[in-house]
Design a protein around this motif. Structure first.
Motif, PDB file in Angstrom:
ATOM      1  N   UNK B  31      -2.579  11.674 -11.062  1.00  0.00           N
ATOM      2  CA  UNK B  31      -2.270  10.251 -10.884  1.00  0.00           C
ATOM      3  C   UNK B  31      -1.679   9.883  -9.536  1.00  0.00           C
ATOM      4  N   UNK B  32      -1.529  10.845  -8.617  1.00  0.00           N
ATOM      5  CA  UNK B  32      -0.842  10.509  -7.358  1.00  0.00           C
ATOM      6  C   UNK B  32      -1.690   9.607  -6.464  1.00  0.00           C
ATOM      7  N   UNK B  35      -2.494   6.094  -9.359  1.00  0.00           N
ATOM      8  CA  UNK B  35      -1.428   5.116  -9.609  1.00  0.00           C
ATOM      9  C   UNK B  35      -1.281   4.135  -8.456  1.00  0.00           C
ATOM     10  N   UNK B  36      -1.455   4.650  -7.237  1.00  0.00           N
ATOM     11  CA  UNK B  36      -1.343   3.774  -6.073  1.00  0.00           C
ATOM     12  C   UNK B  36      -2.475   2.740  -6.107  1.00  0.00           C
ATOM     13  N   UNK B  39      -1.750   0.201  -8.872  1.00  0.00           N
ATOM     14  CA  UNK B  39      -0.648  -0.669  -8.478  1.00  0.00           C
ATOM     15  C   UNK B  39      -1.112  -1.729  -7.489  1.00  0.00           C
TER      16      UNK B  39
END
Ligand SMILES: Cc1cc2nc3c(=O)[nH]c(=O)nc-3n(C[C@H](O)[C@H](O)[C@H](O)COP(=O)(O)OP(=O)(O)OC[C@H]3O[C@@H](n4cnc5c(N)ncnc54)[C@H](O)[C@@H]3O)c2cc1C
Ligand code: FES
Ligand code: FES
Lengths: 161, 294
Positions: B31-32, B35-36, B39
């Motif tokens: 998810x690194x 997620x960005x 978002x």
């Protein structure tokens, strides 16, 4: 849609009702009111949100709350208690490693995971272990000194001779 | 961000879900990167399907023929600290160790680093230099291809609807070889690479260059091999001037862009410097391994 989730934080089981798109950091701060972990950048760069999961330092802003299911989460609140500080916390005070304090919980949690894994970490290893944590005040020297002092203190404790 | 969260426990179940949701689904590894993107609302999936509890994707195994299989969900930290990857496969550890900070490496996965398809992904040049193959599984079965053919552009891969990358296969390397990955970034590991270079050299009995791989990251739409420079070196006696020439060819072949991190001209210049350095370092390692093992 909100779902019931159980979170194991600092040895306590919390039950929360949250949407799956909330980050672990948001839920720790806004639902459990554990505001030690800070929200700096909210995109993985500053490290102020660092917590320890199953022994490993991670960034709380980069993890969705369902990803933390069944894991042991440790935050700065679980490290010491009021009068009884963890050697890392005491060393940060003694060595003036805190100025505004915004980075401090994240720094300490990164250092905690590092020293648990490598109790004899060298200065270089400490510096590289803290690379993901930004401090805009201290210039890092005092922080590294504090972690080295805590390392020595912890070594004494586990080896009283 | 608004989505339902799914956690299949097998590859088969995951592919069924992916096929069902089609374009509306996003896969979540560590998810690194994802997620960005969520978002920033770059993507708005209806379903996020996590690969987190599929044990089949977490293997790390040395086969009897000396080759190695690494599951897509191995974290970069697991890769960096694995003894199975020491020595001949050390290049992968070097690449993984260059990604950001420990907090990111503890969750980011090897599969995610490739599937995100950033031109500057740090593990990719190292994997290509080792001849990595990927295994892709989808609704119509499995297929294999070499990693360099996996990328089609920045953020784009050959993955079709319903397909996932399940593992990397690294062929058994010759013992008379060495490899080096060097990343150049302004703020060290925590910053995105301006240039990344992986080189791998294998020496024959007479200390001539038998096999050569030079792979560049960050200076073209996809990470790529510099075949002109590789071909020029094969069969030669390793010499300083030759490495210099190969570095010049690598710079000529690169197709960098200018962005906030560096200009195209600067990148090209850095390709030359970094290619020469890595070739020199790699040659020293290959020579030592040659002596060490006879
Ligand atoms: C602060 C920060 C710094 C960073 N620095 C670097 C750096 O220095 N170098 C570098 O290379 N990267 C860097 N990254 C990027 C990122 O950490 C890596 O690319 C990481 O390896 C991605 O893995 P992940 O498991 O987190 O992927 P995810 O975010 O979960 O997934 C990435 C993408 O790949 C897809 N995907 C993932 N796994 C699969 C699979 N098995 N099959 C099909 N599709 C899949 C997802 O759907 C998604 O689109 C950085 C990120 C952050 C936030
Ligand atoms: S708030 Fe998580 S890294 Fe900055
Ligand atoms: S003490 Fe202020 S950011 Fe570190």
């Amino acid at each position: 849609m909100k779902q019931r989730k159980e979170l194991n934080v600092n040895g306590k089981i919390y039950e929360v009702f949250v949407e799956p798109w909330r980050t672990l950091l948001e839920v720790l701060r806004e639902e459990l009111h554990l505001t030690g972990a800070k929200m700096g950048c909210d995109d993985g760069n500053c490290g102020a949100c660092t917590v320890v999961i199953d022994g490993k330092a991670i960034k709380g802003c980069l993890m969705l709350v369902p990803q933390a299911k069944g894991k042991k989460i440790l935050t700065i609140e679980g490290l010491g208690s009021g009068e009884n500080l963890h050697p890392l916390q005491q060393a940060f005070i003694d060595h003036f490693a805190v100025q505004c304090g915004f980075c401090t919980p994240g720094m300490i949690m990164s250092a905690k995971a590092l020293l648990d894994e490598k109790p004899d970490a060298t200065e270089e290893e400490i510096r590289s272990g803290l690379q993901g944590n930004i401090c805009r005040c201290t210039g890092y020297v005092k922080i590294v000194e504090a972690v080295e002092a805590a390392r020595d203190k912890l070594a004494q404790k586990s080896n009283p001779l | 961000m608004r989505f339902d969260f799914y956690e299949p426990t097998t590859i088969g179940e995951c592919i069924e879900m992916l096929t069902h949701f089609g374009q509306e689904a996003s896969l979540l590894a560590g998810g690194t990167d994802l997620l960005v993107k969520l978002r920033l609302r770059h993507i708005r999936p209806q379903a996020v399907i996590s690969l987190g509890v599929i044990d089949e994707l977490k293997k790390l195994e040395r086969k009897s023929d000396g080759s190695l299989e690494i599951g897509a969900m191995k974290t970069l930290q697991e890769v960096e600290s694995s003894n199975l990857l020491a020595n001949e496969f050390d290049l992968v550890r070097q690449g993984a160790g260059c990604v950001s900070s420990i907090q990111v490496r503890n969750v980011a996965t090897l599969g995610g680093n490739s599937c995100n398809a950033s031109p500057s992904a740090d593990t990719v040049p190292a994997l290509i230099a080792l001849g990595a193959e990927v295994q892709i599984v989808g609704p119509h079965g499995e297929r294999h291809l070499v990693l360099e053919d996996f990328f089609t552009g920045p953020g784009e891969t050959v993955l079709q609807k319903g397909e996932i990358l399940t593992e990397f296969k690294l062929p058994a390397p010759s013992s008379h070889s060495g490899g080096t990955y060097k990343k150049y970034a302004i703020r060290g590991e925590v910053d995105i690479s301006i240039v990344g270079v992986a080189t791998r050299l294998t020496l024959d009995r007479n200390h001539k260059l038998q096999e050569v791989r030079i792979v560049l990251g960050g200076v073209a739409p996809t990470p790529n091999r510099v075949r002109r420079a590789e071909d020029m070196l094969v069969g030669q006696d390793p010499r300083e001037e030759l490495f210099e020439e190969a570095a010049q060819l690598a710079a000529e072949e690169s197709r960098p862009i200018s962005d906030q991190r560096a200009t195209a001209q600067y990148r090209r210049e850095m390709v030359k410097v970094w290619t020469r350095y890595t070739l020199q370092e790699t040659f020293q390692k290959a020579r030592q391994n040659h002596h060490g093992k006879g």
